[in-house]
Motif scaffolding. Structure first.
Motif, mmCIF file in Angstrom:
data_model
loop_
_atom_site.group_PDB
_atom_site.id
_atom_site.type_symbol
_atom_site.label_atom_id
_atom_site.label_comp_id
_atom_site.label_asym_id
_atom_site.label_seq_id
_atom_site.Cartn_x
_atom_site.Cartn_y
_atom_site.Cartn_z
ATOM 1 N N UNK A 14 -69.771 27.538 23.598
ATOM 2 C CA UNK A 14 -68.561 28.242 23.195
ATOM 3 C C UNK A 14 -68.094 27.710 21.859
ATOM 4 N N UNK A 15 -67.153 28.426 21.259
ATOM 5 C CA UNK A 15 -66.621 28.007 19.976
ATOM 6 C C UNK A 15 -65.734 26.786 20.137
ATOM 7 N N UNK A 16 -65.656 26.005 19.072
ATOM 8 C CA UNK A 16 -64.722 24.892 19.048
ATOM 9 C C UNK A 16 -63.315 25.444 18.958
ATOM 10 N N UNK A 17 -62.449 25.003 19.848
ATOM 11 C CA UNK A 17 -61.089 25.537 19.928
ATOM 12 C C UNK A 17 -60.110 24.640 19.180
ATOM 13 N N UNK A 18 -58.889 25.134 18.897
ATOM 14 C CA UNK A 18 -57.863 24.264 18.321
ATOM 15 C C UNK A 18 -57.589 23.045 19.181
ATOM 16 N N UNK A 19 -57.649 23.208 20.523
ATOM 17 C CA UNK A 19 -57.418 22.080 21.419
ATOM 18 C C UNK A 19 -58.493 21.014 21.253
ATOM 19 N N UNK A 20 -59.758 21.448 21.074
ATOM 20 C CA UNK A 20 -60.846 20.496 20.861
ATOM 21 C C UNK A 20 -60.583 19.637 19.624
ATOM 22 N N UNK A 21 -60.172 20.300 18.547
ATOM 23 C CA UNK A 21 -59.931 19.583 17.286
ATOM 24 C C UNK A 21 -58.735 18.653 17.434
ATOM 25 N N UNK A 22 -57.665 19.138 18.081
ATOM 26 C CA UNK A 22 -56.484 18.303 18.292
ATOM 27 C C UNK A 22 -56.846 17.063 19.100
ATOM 28 N N UNK A 23 -57.680 17.241 20.126
ATOM 29 C CA UNK A 23 -58.078 16.100 20.954
ATOM 30 C C UNK A 23 -58.873 15.078 20.147
ATOM 31 N N UNK A 24 -59.793 15.565 19.306
ATOM 32 C CA UNK A 24 -60.610 14.662 18.500
ATOM 33 C C UNK A 24 -59.737 13.868 17.523
ATOM 34 N N UNK A 25 -58.796 14.551 16.867
ATOM 35 C CA UNK A 25 -57.913 13.872 15.926
ATOM 36 C C UNK A 25 -56.965 12.925 16.659
ATOM 37 N N UNK A 26 -56.502 13.334 17.845
ATOM 38 C CA UNK A 26 -55.624 12.466 18.636
ATOM 39 C C UNK A 26 -56.339 11.168 18.998
ATOM 40 N N UNK A 47 -62.050 21.828 8.669
ATOM 41 C CA UNK A 47 -62.725 23.059 9.085
ATOM 42 C C UNK A 47 -64.232 22.944 8.898
ATOM 43 N N UNK A 48 -64.655 22.329 7.796
ATOM 44 C CA UNK A 48 -66.090 22.147 7.548
ATOM 45 C C UNK A 48 -66.700 21.180 8.559
ATOM 46 N N UNK A 49 -65.962 20.106 8.879
ATOM 47 C CA UNK A 49 -66.478 19.123 9.840
ATOM 48 C C UNK A 49 -66.733 19.743 11.203
ATOM 49 N N UNK A 50 -65.801 20.598 11.660
ATOM 50 C CA UNK A 50 -65.906 21.158 13.011
ATOM 51 C C UNK A 50 -66.547 22.545 13.032
ATOM 52 N N UNK A 51 -66.838 23.082 11.857
ATOM 53 C CA UNK A 51 -67.491 24.382 11.804
ATOM 54 C C UNK A 51 -66.608 25.516 12.273
ATOM 55 N N UNK A 52 -65.334 25.509 11.847
ATOM 56 C CA UNK A 52 -64.387 26.539 12.275
ATOM 57 C C UNK A 52 -63.652 27.099 11.058
ATOM 58 N N UNK A 53 -62.831 28.114 11.318
ATOM 59 C CA UNK A 53 -61.974 28.660 10.273
ATOM 60 C C UNK A 53 -60.757 27.758 10.071
ATOM 61 N N UNK A 54 -60.150 27.862 8.892
ATOM 62 C CA UNK A 54 -58.991 27.015 8.600
ATOM 63 C C UNK A 54 -57.823 27.330 9.532
ATOM 64 N N UNK A 55 -57.719 28.569 9.989
ATOM 65 C CA UNK A 55 -56.650 28.933 10.912
ATOM 66 C C UNK A 55 -56.721 28.131 12.201
ATOM 67 N N UNK A 56 -57.931 27.864 12.666
ATOM 68 C CA UNK A 56 -58.114 27.057 13.876
ATOM 69 C C UNK A 56 -57.625 25.634 13.644
ATOM 70 N N UNK A 57 -57.912 25.099 12.466
ATOM 71 C CA UNK A 57 -57.462 23.749 12.125
ATOM 72 C C UNK A 57 -55.937 23.693 12.088
ATOM 73 N N UNK A 58 -55.328 24.712 11.497
ATOM 74 C CA UNK A 58 -53.861 24.718 11.390
ATOM 75 C C UNK A 58 -53.216 24.721 12.776
ATOM 76 N N UNK A 59 -53.787 25.474 13.705
ATOM 77 C CA UNK A 59 -53.256 25.473 15.064
ATOM 78 C C UNK A 59 -53.339 24.076 15.682
ATOM 79 N N UNK A 60 -54.460 23.393 15.444
ATOM 80 C CA UNK A 60 -54.623 22.037 15.979
ATOM 81 C C UNK A 60 -53.586 21.090 15.379
ATOM 82 N N UNK A 61 -53.350 21.200 14.068
ATOM 83 C CA UNK A 61 -52.391 20.320 13.407
ATOM 84 C C UNK A 61 -50.972 20.587 13.893
ATOM 85 N N UNK A 62 -50.639 21.854 14.114
ATOM 86 C CA UNK A 62 -49.312 22.185 14.631
ATOM 87 C C UNK A 62 -49.109 21.583 16.024
#
Length: 304
Positions: A14-26, A47-62
């Protein structure tokens, strides 16, 4: 090994989700890879590290900002890691002082897991705080430092059949966003509960511990979170609503202004049986309240 939310929620590819990125950064913040005051990489770099769109990263940061781990997020420079939470302190009688949930719960769970028979009862909006806080006791079990014989966990969560009191759009007439917010909550409730259950029940096979994890559904949106540990300690927090940007699912970076509460940063107030007649009474009545809910108006909950 303790399963993370990234691997626990996967059903095949499956695609990497905002939650996945938030967990990794946490995790990087918790382990000190990212320290208080450090700037994060740019959204484009993440976004490049996780292979996602920038919008997904922004959701994780929020999400991390809502949890109090990042300072203000703008479309300009990358955010900084927020100042570290103060270390838990003790009151004059040795009782822990109120602390944000993620600071307060983990050390109390560590103490609870030192007992031969561990019992945890919880009422909350999702299982996120408990899922994160229990990882350290589980790690200590794998390292041989803790060795309980049994672990019994009962968790009350809001039912998916109700219309949630929160999160709700600030613009109350926006029914479409209200439905999307509820779907987002339901996805998080199920994924976090599944990971919590998996991480605990895996101890049956790895350490021959009698583990039982049971969920039941509340017919209401709980305005408080409550943890009862071994029938001798209660930790209570209030979900305080604020107007905030809440990310919606998808890679488009879409979010909605909604009334919501950040569960990881809500302040937990501890009450220890035996510290005073007041505290003992609160623990006993809280346990009585939980048992009554469990045995009466709640229903079986299947996480899917």
């Amino acid at each position: 090994m303790v399963v993370t939310k990234e691997s626990g929620a996967v059903n095949g590819s499956r695609k990497t989700s905002p939650q996945d990125i938030a967990d990794a950064l946490r995790d990087r913040i918790r382990t000190g890879t990212l320290k208080a005051g450090d700037r994060l990489p740019t959204q484009a770099q993440i976004a490049q590290e996780f292979g996602v769109e920038r919008g997904t990263v922004r959701q994780a940061l929020l999400s991390l900002q809502r949890d109090g781990l990042l300072n203000h997020i703008s479309r300009g420079s990358p955010p900084r890691v927020a100042a570290e939470a103060a270390a838990p302190s003790a009151g004059p009688a040795g009782q822990p002082e109120p602390q944000p949930s993620m600071v307060a719960l983990q050390p109390r769970l560590m103490e609870a897991f030192r007992q031969q028979h561990v019992r945890i009862d919880a009422v909350s909006y999702t299982a996120e705080t408990l899922m994160n806080a229990v990882t350290e006791p589980i790690r200590q079990i794998h390292q041989g430092r803790l060795c309980p014989e049994s672990i019994a966990v009962r968790i009350l969560l809001p039912s998916s059949a109700i219309s949630l009191a929160f999160p709700v759009p600030v613009e109350a007439e926006d029914e479409r966003d209200r439905v999307r917010l509820q779907q987002r909550w339901l996805s998080q409730r199920n994924a976090q509960g599944q990971v919590l259950r998996h991480n605990l029940t895996s101890l049956r096979q790895s350490h021959d511990i009698d583990v039982r994890v049971t969920f039941r559904a509340l017919p209401l949106t709980t305005p408080v979170k409550l943890y009862l540990l071994n029938k001798c300690e209660a930790l209570l927090a209030y979900y305080t609503l604020e107007s905030m940007e809440v990310p919606l699912d998808g890679d488009g970076g879409e979010s909605v202004r909604a009334y919501d509460a950040g569960g990881l940063t809500t302040t937990l107030f501890p009450f220890l049986h035996g510290d005073s007649s007041r505290d003992s009474g609160f623990v006993q009545e809280s346990q009585r309240w939980f048992d009554a809910l469990w045995e009466t108006i709640t229903t079986d909950l299947t996480l899917s």
